[in-house]
Design a protein around this motif. Structure first.
Motif, PDB file in Angstrom:
ATOM      1  N   VAL A 193      -0.175   2.265  13.303  1.00 43.63           N
ATOM      2  CA  VAL A 193      -0.446   1.000  12.614  1.00 43.63           C
ATOM      3  C   VAL A 193      -1.623   0.288  13.295  1.00 43.63           C
ATOM      4  CG1 VAL A 193       0.498  -1.255  11.983  1.00 43.63           C
ATOM      5  CG2 VAL A 193       1.960   0.767  11.908  1.00 43.63           C
ATOM      6  N   ILE A 194      -2.479  -0.311  12.460  1.00 42.94           N
ATOM      7  CA  ILE A 194      -3.593  -1.126  12.951  1.00 42.94           C
ATOM      8  C   ILE A 194      -3.446  -2.525  12.370  1.00 42.94           C
ATOM      9  CG2 ILE A 194      -6.092  -1.516  12.831  1.00 42.94           C
ATOM     10  CD1 ILE A 194      -6.541   1.422  12.975  1.00 42.94           C
ATOM     11  N   ALA A 195      -3.527  -3.543  13.237  1.00 43.30           N
ATOM     12  CA  ALA A 195      -3.455  -4.942  12.798  1.00 43.30           C
ATOM     13  C   ALA A 195      -4.590  -5.713  13.466  1.00 43.30           C
ATOM     14  CB  ALA A 195      -2.101  -5.544  13.168  1.00 43.30           C
ATOM     15  N   ARG A 196      -5.307  -6.475  12.670  1.00 43.04           N
ATOM     16  CA  ARG A 196      -6.407  -7.293  13.197  1.00 43.04           C
ATOM     17  C   ARG A 196      -6.767  -8.380  12.199  1.00 43.04           C
ATOM     18  NH1 ARG A 196     -11.695  -6.217  11.364  1.00 43.04           N
ATOM     19  NH2 ARG A 196     -11.933  -4.371  10.008  1.00 43.04           N
ATOM     20  N   ASN A 197      -7.615  -9.308  12.633  1.00 43.86           N
ATOM     21  CA  ASN A 197      -8.095 -10.381  11.760  1.00 43.86           C
ATOM     22  C   ASN A 197      -9.483 -10.044  11.233  1.00 43.86           C
ATOM     23  OD1 ASN A 197      -5.765 -11.767  12.279  1.00 43.86           O
ATOM     24  ND2 ASN A 197      -6.690 -13.279  13.625  1.00 43.86           N
ATOM     25  N   LEU A 198      -9.728 -10.427  10.001  1.00 42.04           N
ATOM     26  CA  LEU A 198     -11.045 -10.282   9.379  1.00 42.04           C
ATOM     27  C   LEU A 198     -11.531 -11.689   9.049  1.00 42.04           C
ATOM     28  CD1 LEU A 198     -13.207  -8.346   8.256  1.00 42.04           C
ATOM     29  CD2 LEU A 198     -11.990  -8.376   6.079  1.00 42.04           C
ATOM     30  N   GLU A 199     -12.600 -12.108   9.708  1.00 40.50           N
ATOM     31  CA  GLU A 199     -13.061 -13.487   9.605  1.00 40.50           C
ATOM     32  C   GLU A 199     -14.294 -13.598   8.717  1.00 40.50           C
ATOM     33  OE1 GLU A 199     -13.548 -15.347  13.364  1.00 40.50           O
ATOM     34  OE2 GLU A 199     -11.528 -14.868  14.073  1.00 40.50           O
ATOM     35  N   PHE A 200     -14.244 -14.577   7.816  1.00 42.90           N
ATOM     36  CA  PHE A 200     -15.370 -14.964   6.979  1.00 42.90           C
ATOM     37  C   PHE A 200     -15.675 -16.431   7.271  1.00 42.90           C
ATOM     38  CE2 PHE A 200     -13.298 -11.538   4.586  1.00 42.90           C
ATOM     39  CZ  PHE A 200     -14.386 -10.696   4.377  1.00 42.90           C
ATOM     40  N   PRO A 201     -16.826 -16.913   6.857  1.00 47.83           N
ATOM     41  CA  PRO A 201     -17.148 -18.324   7.140  1.00 47.83           C
ATOM     42  C   PRO A 201     -16.120 -19.303   6.580  1.00 47.83           C
ATOM     43  CG  PRO A 201     -19.121 -17.139   6.457  1.00 47.83           C
ATOM     44  CD  PRO A 201     -17.967 -16.194   6.259  1.00 47.83           C
ATOM     45  N   GLU A 202     -15.535 -18.961   5.416  1.00 42.97           N
ATOM     46  CA  GLU A 202     -14.639 -19.928   4.769  1.00 42.97           C
ATOM     47  C   GLU A 202     -13.160 -19.556   4.869  1.00 42.97           C
ATOM     48  OE1 GLU A 202     -15.220 -16.694   1.838  1.00 42.97           O
ATOM     49  OE2 GLU A 202     -16.469 -17.767   3.300  1.00 42.97           O
ATOM     50  N   ARG A 203     -12.840 -18.393   5.404  1.00 44.79           N
ATOM     51  CA  ARG A 203     -11.437 -17.991   5.488  1.00 44.79           C
ATOM     52  C   ARG A 203     -11.225 -16.936   6.559  1.00 44.79           C
ATOM     53  NH1 ARG A 203      -9.412 -15.177   0.148  1.00 44.79           N
ATOM     54  NH2 ARG A 203     -10.105 -17.131  -0.753  1.00 44.79           N
ATOM     55  N   VAL A 204      -9.938 -16.774   6.904  1.00 45.93           N
ATOM     56  CA  VAL A 204      -9.539 -15.762   7.880  1.00 45.93           C
ATOM     57  C   VAL A 204      -8.422 -14.933   7.254  1.00 45.93           C
ATOM     58  CG1 VAL A 204      -8.631 -15.315  10.196  1.00 45.93           C
ATOM     59  CG2 VAL A 204     -10.119 -17.287   9.802  1.00 45.93           C
ATOM     60  N   LEU A 205      -8.583 -13.611   7.258  1.00 48.42           N
ATOM     61  CA  LEU A 205      -7.585 -12.705   6.696  1.00 48.42           C
ATOM     62  C   LEU A 205      -6.928 -11.910   7.809  1.00 48.42           C
ATOM     63  CD1 LEU A 205      -9.504 -11.262   3.605  1.00 48.42           C
ATOM     64  CD2 LEU A 205      -7.961 -13.216   3.681  1.00 48.42           C
ATOM     65  N   ARG A 206      -5.611 -11.754   7.709  1.00 50.45           N
ATOM     66  CA  ARG A 206      -4.857 -10.902   8.628  1.00 50.45           C
ATOM     67  C   ARG A 206      -4.618  -9.573   7.936  1.00 50.45           C
ATOM     68  NH1 ARG A 206      -4.084  -9.918  13.923  1.00 50.45           N
ATOM     69  NH2 ARG A 206      -2.028  -9.029  14.353  1.00 50.45           N
ATOM     70  N   ILE A 207      -5.045  -8.468   8.561  1.00 55.49           N
ATOM     71  CA  ILE A 207      -4.935  -7.140   7.971  1.00 55.49           C
ATOM     72  C   ILE A 207      -3.940  -6.314   8.781  1.00 55.49           C
ATOM     73  CG2 ILE A 207      -6.191  -5.081   7.268  1.00 55.49           C
ATOM     74  CD1 ILE A 207      -8.747  -6.687   7.351  1.00 55.49           C
ATOM     75  N   VAL A 208      -2.967  -5.737   8.091  1.00 59.16           N
ATOM     76  CA  VAL A 208      -2.030  -4.803   8.711  1.00 59.16           C
ATOM     77  C   VAL A 208      -2.051  -3.520   7.885  1.00 59.16           C
ATOM     78  CG1 VAL A 208       0.340  -4.359   9.426  1.00 59.16           C
ATOM     79  CG2 VAL A 208      -0.568  -6.689   9.537  1.00 59.16           C
ATOM     80  N   ILE A 209      -2.498  -2.424   8.496  1.00 63.95           N
ATOM     81  CA  ILE A 209      -2.612  -1.135   7.811  1.00 63.95           C
ATOM     82  C   ILE A 209      -1.584  -0.186   8.409  1.00 63.95           C
ATOM     83  CG2 ILE A 209      -4.155   0.739   7.146  1.00 63.95           C
ATOM     84  CD1 ILE A 209      -6.501  -1.138   7.708  1.00 63.95           C
ATOM     85  N   SER A 210      -0.700   0.338   7.573  1.00 65.07           N
ATOM     86  CA  SER A 210       0.383   1.210   8.025  1.00 65.07           C
ATOM     87  C   SER A 210       0.287   2.574   7.358  1.00 65.07           C
ATOM     88  CB  SER A 210       1.751   0.579   7.712  1.00 65.07           C
ATOM     89  OG  SER A 210       1.840  -0.724   8.244  1.00 65.07           O
ATOM     90  N   PRO A 211       0.666   3.641   8.068  1.00 64.27           N
ATOM     91  CA  PRO A 211       0.636   4.978   7.448  1.00 64.27           C
ATOM     92  C   PRO A 211       1.804   5.169   6.491  1.00 64.27           C
ATOM     93  CG  PRO A 211       1.469   5.118   9.684  1.00 64.27           C
ATOM     94  CD  PRO A 211       1.054   3.689   9.489  1.00 64.27           C
ATOM     95  N   LEU A 212       1.595   5.981   5.459  1.00 58.94           N
ATOM     96  CA  LEU A 212       2.657   6.373   4.537  1.00 58.94           C
ATOM     97  C   LEU A 212       3.115   7.778   4.925  1.00 58.94           C
ATOM     98  CD1 LEU A 212       1.167   5.129   1.150  1.00 58.94           C
ATOM     99  CD2 LEU A 212       3.021   4.088   2.448  1.00 58.94           C
TER     100      LEU A 212
END
Length: 465
Positions: A193-212
């Protein structure tokens, strides 16, 4: 093959008919045609005659016994092919005798079970699709080769402002960030699993990628969950700023008081005049600390619903005039111009709490004075319609940037960090909570570098109408 089956009986009957025909014809030929002469030739000719007769007799027997079975088998085959192609409404004729009827019945049952399971799968798929489409979080799934298999509208909306028509490939058109797709490929390759934040000037996204993981334990793809944590990040940042601001606000008067009390204790202040000056400074710092604590307690009571607000019929003229008179002098001390644009004696009666209306005006006027430079102007105005009276405070101060304006009423939010020592940042939050409990509204309009205008509504008294 079951000996009692119809197919077995047909096969035995066909064989017996052929054999008996061959034997009878051979015997008759030997008896009447080839009984003269000696040697083996008569028997050979008799056998050939029997074979010919058996061959001639096989066609009508085939037509009578075997061809109906062939047609029935062809019909069953057609039904099986139709089911295999997805026509689950195809049905075999169950009236056939023997094993063919049983096979038709089994095929129909198989078709029914497939149809029922397919229906349940479609329902489950639609239910899952509606759930995914209804999520506020973005979802995207890829297969083992990294190709997109599923997505939901929330994900497309998240990246709508950043999407480029010139993006190369389906993946980049959906999420225009190669780093995200590199993470997907890494999850498929490593199975972690990989989890990290993706930042843009107007917002912040939390990304969690899991294997199937499939049933045999191999990685069949990956699924990514994209959550918009902009508000959470802003709240966390605001809390950190608040703790720093409150700590600073408390530490400053405490440090000042300690610096003044220690010389008094040690007898280092020789004259009475100096002692009185020290006492005045200590008193001011204590009042400053008391105001901060009172603001915190006031906001806490408002948010917990523990504050009782008594509303009664009242006229605003006297209250507003008293507040304006008081702040006229304060504005002059700060080299500001103070104006009252309305004749407040003509403002119609309202239903409110007098102390709270005065508190609201004080909060707005305090803010206006804090953030208006020398030579600026502060004005108070009133307007009304059939339902409500609106009181407003306008200044020509530093103004508020458009990106900060939606958050000026948030707890502990400060627009101008350079003025962080000018209050705790709780005044507008207290005003908003007060008006919420009163069933009224507060609004703000501002332009950076030009000034701001804050206003709030009060319900008119319609008892005389």
């Amino acid at each position: 093959m079951n000996k009692g089956s119809s197919l077995f009986k047909r096969a035995v009957l066909f064989t017996a008919a052929i054999v008996s025909t061959m034997v009878v014809v051979a015997l008759l030929a030997n008896l009447f045609l080839f009984n003269r002469g000696g040697g083996a030739m008569p028997f050979v000719w008799s056998a050939l005659s029997g074979l010919c007769a058996a061959g001639l007799a096989s066609y009508p027997l085939l037509k009578l016994l075997i061809l109906p079975v062939k047609r029935q088998l062809r019909a069953l085959r057609d039904v099986a092919v139709a089911v295999a192609k997805g026509d689950l409404d195809a049905r075999a004729d169950e009236r056939m005798t023997g094993e063919l009827g049983q096979l038709g019945k089994a095929l129909n049952n198989l078709s029914y079970q497939l149809s029922r399971n397919m229906y349940l799968l479609i329902i489950e798929r639609n239910r899952l699709k509606h759930m995914l489409n209804g999520l506020s979080e973005g979802i995207v799934a890829v297969n083992a080769k990294g190709r997109i298999t599923h997505r939901n509208p929330a994900l497309e909306k998240m990246f709508e402002a950043h999407r480029s028509a010139s993006g190369r490939g389906e993946r980049m058109k959906l999420i225009p960030d190669q780093g995200v797709w590199d993470d997907f490929d890494r999850v498929i390759r490593d199975g972690e699993v990989i989890a990290r934040n993706l930042e843009f000037p107007e917002r912040v996204l939390r990304i969690v990628i899991s294997p199937l993981i499939d049933e045999i334990g191999t990685t069949a793809g990956a699924v990514g969950l994209f959550s918009d944590i902009t508000q959470l990040e802003r709240l966390e940042r605001t809390r950190r700023d608040y703790v720093a601001n409150v700590s600073h606000e408390m530490r400053t008067p405490l440090t000042a008081m300690r610096a003044l009390i220690e010389p008094l204790k040690e007898g280092m202040v020789a004259t009475e005049e100096m002692r009185m000056r020290y006492y005045d400074i200590i008193l001011r710092e204590i009042m400053r600390l008391s105001r901060l604590i009172n603001d915190l307690m006031e906001l806490s009571r408002l948010q917990s619903g523990a504050l009782a607000l008594q509303a009664e019929r009242m006229k605003l003229g006297t209250i507003v005039a008293d507040v304006c008179e008081r702040y006229q002098a304060i504005a002059e001390d700060h080299a500001l111009h103070f104006e009252a644009h309305a004749d407040f004696s003509k403002v119609p009666p309202v239903v409110a709490n007098a102390d709270r209306v005065e508190q609201l005006l004080v909060i707005l006027l305090d803010n206006a004075i804090k953030y208006t430079p020398e030579g600026g102007t502060i004005s108070v105005d009133a307007a009304w319609d059939d339902a409500r009276v609106t009181l407003s405070v306008k200044d020509t101060g530093i103004g508020i940037a458009p990106e900060d304006l939606p958050f000026v009423f948030d707890r502990f939010y400060k627009v101008d960090k350079a003025h962080s020592g000018m209050g705790s940042g709780l005044g507008l939050s207290i005003a908003k909570e007060l008006l919420r409990w009163m069933g009224e509204d507060i609004w703000a309009k501002s332009e950076k570098g030009v000034g701001s205008e804050f206003g709030f509504t009060i319900r008119r008294d319609r008892s005389e109408a």
